[in-house]
Motif scaffolding. Structure first.
Motif, PDB file in Angstrom:
ATOM      1  N   GLY A 117     -58.630 -59.699  28.519  1.00 48.58           N
ATOM      2  CA  GLY A 117     -57.132 -60.445  28.696  1.00 48.58           C
ATOM      3  C   GLY A 117     -56.918 -60.983  27.264  1.00 48.58           C
ATOM      4  O   GLY A 117     -57.643 -60.634  26.253  1.00 48.58           O
ATOM      5  N   THR A 118     -55.615 -61.520  27.418  1.00 46.29           N
ATOM      6  CA  THR A 118     -55.048 -61.699  26.100  1.00 46.29           C
ATOM      7  C   THR A 118     -54.744 -63.273  25.957  1.00 46.29           C
ATOM      8  O   THR A 118     -54.585 -63.759  27.436  1.00 46.29           O
ATOM      9  CB  THR A 118     -54.150 -60.972  25.630  1.00 46.29           C
ATOM     10  OG1 THR A 118     -53.020 -60.837  26.457  1.00 46.29           O
ATOM     11  CG2 THR A 118     -54.535 -59.371  25.301  1.00 46.29           C
ATOM     12  N   CYS A 119     -54.319 -63.833  24.995  1.00 48.01           N
ATOM     13  CA  CYS A 119     -53.907 -65.215  25.041  1.00 48.01           C
ATOM     14  C   CYS A 119     -52.364 -65.254  25.320  1.00 48.01           C
ATOM     15  O   CYS A 119     -51.576 -64.526  24.815  1.00 48.01           O
ATOM     16  CB  CYS A 119     -54.096 -65.822  23.558  1.00 48.01           C
ATOM     17  SG  CYS A 119     -53.361 -67.506  23.169  1.00 48.01           S
ATOM     18  N   SER A 120     -51.815 -66.483  26.228  1.00 46.98           N
ATOM     19  CA  SER A 120     -50.411 -66.259  26.525  1.00 46.98           C
ATOM     20  C   SER A 120     -49.583 -66.680  25.460  1.00 46.98           C
ATOM     21  O   SER A 120     -48.087 -66.567  25.257  1.00 46.98           O
ATOM     22  CB  SER A 120     -50.465 -67.159  27.751  1.00 46.98           C
ATOM     23  OG  SER A 120     -50.656 -68.117  27.583  1.00 46.98           O
ATOM     24  N   ARG A 121     -50.335 -67.499  24.419  1.00 44.84           N
ATOM     25  CA  ARG A 121     -49.408 -68.108  23.289  1.00 44.84           C
ATOM     26  C   ARG A 121     -49.180 -67.385  22.361  1.00 44.84           C
ATOM     27  O   ARG A 121     -48.254 -67.144  21.499  1.00 44.84           O
ATOM     28  CB  ARG A 121     -50.212 -69.370  22.853  1.00 44.84           C
ATOM     29  CG  ARG A 121     -50.277 -70.387  23.977  1.00 44.84           C
ATOM     30  CD  ARG A 121     -51.089 -71.729  23.383  1.00 44.84           C
ATOM     31  NE  ARG A 121     -51.037 -72.537  24.697  1.00 44.84           N
ATOM     32  CZ  ARG A 121     -51.686 -73.595  24.651  1.00 44.84           C
ATOM     33  NH1 ARG A 121     -52.207 -74.041  23.364  1.00 44.84           N
ATOM     34  NH2 ARG A 121     -51.763 -74.482  25.582  1.00 44.84           N
ATOM     35  N   CYS A 122     -50.309 -66.819  21.581  1.00 44.78           N
ATOM     36  CA  CYS A 122     -50.239 -65.671  20.408  1.00 44.78           C
ATOM     37  C   CYS A 122     -50.617 -64.346  20.585  1.00 44.78           C
ATOM     38  O   CYS A 122     -50.379 -63.297  19.831  1.00 44.78           O
ATOM     39  CB  CYS A 122     -51.271 -66.405  19.545  1.00 44.78           C
ATOM     40  SG  CYS A 122     -52.941 -65.966  19.742  1.00 44.78           S
ATOM     41  N   GLY A 123     -51.153 -64.022  21.661  1.00 38.41           N
ATOM     42  CA  GLY A 123     -51.457 -62.517  21.867  1.00 38.41           C
ATOM     43  C   GLY A 123     -52.852 -62.094  21.445  1.00 38.41           C
ATOM     44  O   GLY A 123     -53.214 -60.892  21.557  1.00 38.41           O
ATOM     45  N   GLY A 124     -53.509 -62.934  20.999  1.00 41.76           N
ATOM     46  CA  GLY A 124     -54.871 -62.681  20.556  1.00 41.76           C
ATOM     47  C   GLY A 124     -55.838 -62.428  21.621  1.00 41.76           C
ATOM     48  O   GLY A 124     -55.498 -62.757  22.794  1.00 41.76           O
ATOM     49  N   ARG A 153     -67.830 -75.011  30.366  1.00 38.82           N
ATOM     50  CA  ARG A 153     -67.563 -73.646  29.998  1.00 38.82           C
ATOM     51  C   ARG A 153     -65.914 -73.416  29.983  1.00 38.82           C
ATOM     52  O   ARG A 153     -65.218 -73.839  30.796  1.00 38.82           O
ATOM     53  CB  ARG A 153     -68.054 -72.549  31.028  1.00 38.82           C
ATOM     54  CG  ARG A 153     -67.913 -71.013  30.624  1.00 38.82           C
ATOM     55  CD  ARG A 153     -68.723 -70.061  31.487  1.00 38.82           C
ATOM     56  NE  ARG A 153     -70.016 -70.297  31.053  1.00 38.82           N
ATOM     57  CZ  ARG A 153     -71.123 -69.645  31.158  1.00 38.82           C
ATOM     58  NH1 ARG A 153     -70.955 -68.937  32.404  1.00 38.82           N
ATOM     59  NH2 ARG A 153     -72.072 -69.696  30.685  1.00 38.82           N
ATOM     60  N   ALA A 154     -65.333 -72.565  28.845  1.00 36.65           N
ATOM     61  CA  ALA A 154     -63.980 -72.435  28.806  1.00 36.65           C
ATOM     62  C   ALA A 154     -63.821 -71.024  28.500  1.00 36.65           C
ATOM     63  O   ALA A 154     -64.632 -70.407  27.808  1.00 36.65           O
ATOM     64  CB  ALA A 154     -63.357 -73.352  27.760  1.00 36.65           C
ATOM     65  N   ILE A 155     -62.552 -70.492  28.919  1.00 36.99           N
ATOM     66  CA  ILE A 155     -61.983 -69.127  28.221  1.00 36.99           C
ATOM     67  C   ILE A 155     -61.044 -69.632  27.089  1.00 36.99           C
ATOM     68  O   ILE A 155     -60.144 -70.339  27.349  1.00 36.99           O
ATOM     69  CB  ILE A 155     -61.217 -68.613  29.359  1.00 36.99           C
ATOM     70  CG1 ILE A 155     -62.280 -68.247  30.332  1.00 36.99           C
ATOM     71  CG2 ILE A 155     -60.468 -67.176  28.792  1.00 36.99           C
ATOM     72  CD1 ILE A 155     -61.589 -67.417  31.737  1.00 36.99           C
ATOM     73  N   MET A 156     -61.370 -69.126  25.977  1.00 36.45           N
ATOM     74  CA  MET A 156     -60.485 -69.732  24.783  1.00 36.45           C
ATOM     75  C   MET A 156     -60.183 -68.448  23.989  1.00 36.45           C
ATOM     76  O   MET A 156     -60.540 -67.263  23.944  1.00 36.45           O
ATOM     77  CB  MET A 156     -61.037 -70.549  23.950  1.00 36.45           C
ATOM     78  CG  MET A 156     -62.512 -70.111  23.213  1.00 36.45           C
ATOM     79  SD  MET A 156     -63.339 -71.397  22.275  1.00 36.45           S
ATOM     80  CE  MET A 156     -62.116 -71.476  20.994  1.00 36.45           C
ATOM     81  N   CYS A 157     -58.839 -68.795  23.132  1.00 31.76           N
ATOM     82  CA  CYS A 157     -58.363 -67.508  22.344  1.00 31.76           C
ATOM     83  C   CYS A 157     -59.189 -67.323  21.186  1.00 31.76           C
ATOM     84  O   CYS A 157     -59.975 -68.443  20.427  1.00 31.76           O
ATOM     85  CB  CYS A 157     -56.797 -67.830  21.852  1.00 31.76           C
ATOM     86  SG  CYS A 157     -56.044 -66.694  21.103  1.00 31.76           S
ATOM     87  N   THR A 158     -59.453 -66.214  20.512  1.00 27.20           N
ATOM     88  CA  THR A 158     -60.323 -65.940  19.553  1.00 27.20           C
ATOM     89  C   THR A 158     -59.396 -66.233  18.295  1.00 27.20           C
ATOM     90  O   THR A 158     -59.922 -66.361  17.119  1.00 27.20           O
ATOM     91  CB  THR A 158     -61.100 -64.671  19.437  1.00 27.20           C
ATOM     92  OG1 THR A 158     -59.792 -63.526  19.634  1.00 27.20           O
ATOM     93  CG2 THR A 158     -61.684 -64.482  20.719  1.00 27.20           C
ATOM     94  N   ALA A 181     -56.826 -71.948  21.269  1.00 26.71           N
ATOM     95  CA  ALA A 181     -56.372 -72.473  22.364  1.00 26.71           C
ATOM     96  C   ALA A 181     -57.415 -72.417  23.574  1.00 26.71           C
ATOM     97  O   ALA A 181     -57.850 -71.332  23.781  1.00 26.71           O
ATOM     98  CB  ALA A 181     -54.971 -71.892  22.696  1.00 26.71           C
ATOM     99  N   ILE A 182     -57.352 -73.278  24.257  1.00 18.93           N
ATOM    100  CA  ILE A 182     -58.231 -73.391  25.498  1.00 18.93           C
ATOM    101  C   ILE A 182     -57.440 -72.788  26.686  1.00 18.93           C
ATOM    102  O   ILE A 182     -56.074 -73.490  26.941  1.00 18.93           O
ATOM    103  CB  ILE A 182     -58.838 -74.993  26.075  1.00 18.93           C
ATOM    104  CG1 ILE A 182     -59.614 -75.324  24.748  1.00 18.93           C
ATOM    105  CG2 ILE A 182     -59.478 -74.636  27.241  1.00 18.93           C
ATOM    106  CD1 ILE A 182     -60.914 -74.578  24.571  1.00 18.93           C
ATOM    107  N   LEU A 183     -57.456 -71.595  27.359  1.00 20.17           N
ATOM    108  CA  LEU A 183     -56.807 -71.288  28.105  1.00 20.17           C
ATOM    109  C   LEU A 183     -56.817 -71.549  29.725  1.00 20.17           C
ATOM    110  O   LEU A 183     -56.408 -71.599  30.402  1.00 20.17           O
ATOM    111  CB  LEU A 183     -56.742 -69.539  28.162  1.00 20.17           C
ATOM    112  CG  LEU A 183     -56.482 -69.112  26.584  1.00 20.17           C
ATOM    113  CD1 LEU A 183     -56.790 -67.525  26.896  1.00 20.17           C
ATOM    114  CD2 LEU A 183     -55.218 -69.175  26.269  1.00 20.17           C
ATOM    115  N   LYS A 184     -58.326 -71.704  29.842  1.00 25.79           N
ATOM    116  CA  LYS A 184     -58.815 -72.291  31.326  1.00 25.79           C
ATOM    117  C   LYS A 184     -60.134 -72.838  31.161  1.00 25.79           C
ATOM    118  O   LYS A 184     -61.044 -72.371  30.045  1.00 25.79           O
ATOM    119  CB  LYS A 184     -59.079 -70.975  32.013  1.00 25.79           C
ATOM    120  CG  LYS A 184     -59.183 -71.548  33.646  1.00 25.79           C
ATOM    121  CD  LYS A 184     -58.988 -70.483  34.622  1.00 25.79           C
ATOM    122  CE  LYS A 184     -59.380 -71.259  36.123  1.00 25.79           C
ATOM    123  NZ  LYS A 184     -58.793 -70.361  37.128  1.00 25.79           N
ATOM    124  N   SER A 185     -60.367 -73.982  31.574  1.00 26.63           N
ATOM    125  CA  SER A 185     -61.762 -74.556  31.348  1.00 26.63           C
ATOM    126  C   SER A 185     -62.608 -74.892  32.910  1.00 26.63           C
ATOM    127  O   SER A 185     -61.730 -74.993  34.110  1.00 26.63           O
ATOM    128  CB  SER A 185     -61.731 -76.088  30.908  1.00 26.63           C
ATOM    129  OG  SER A 185     -60.799 -76.755  31.742  1.00 26.63           O
TER     130      SER A 185
END
Length: 68
Positions: A22-29, A53-58, A62-66
């Motif tokens: 997946g990718t970040c919805s804010r920056c595309g990372g 545990r969280a899914i975060m953008c590298t 940003a925390i995408l889901k926790s």
């Protein structure tokens, strides 16, 4: 007179992380699954700690889901 001074801080640390689809919805990372630890201190004395545990953008962090 009585003065109250409260000094509270909260730190969030990444303990482990591994790549995720997946990718970040804010920056595309890219995204990663991370084991997080949150510590809350009151007047420099730790009084609360929580692991989660969280899914975060590298890229932007940003925390995408926790998952608590």
């Amino acid at each position: 007179m009585v003065y109250f001074c409260f000094l509270v801080d909260q730190t969030r640390k990444v303990r482990r992380s591994k790549p995720a689809a997946g990718t970040c919805s804010r920056c595309g990372g890219g995204a990663s699954v991370a084991d997080m630890k949150t510590c809350t201190r009151f007047c420099y004395v730790p009084f609360y700690s929580r692991s989660w545990r969280a899914i975060m953008c590298t890229f932007c962090g940003a925390i995408l889901k926790s998952y608590h």
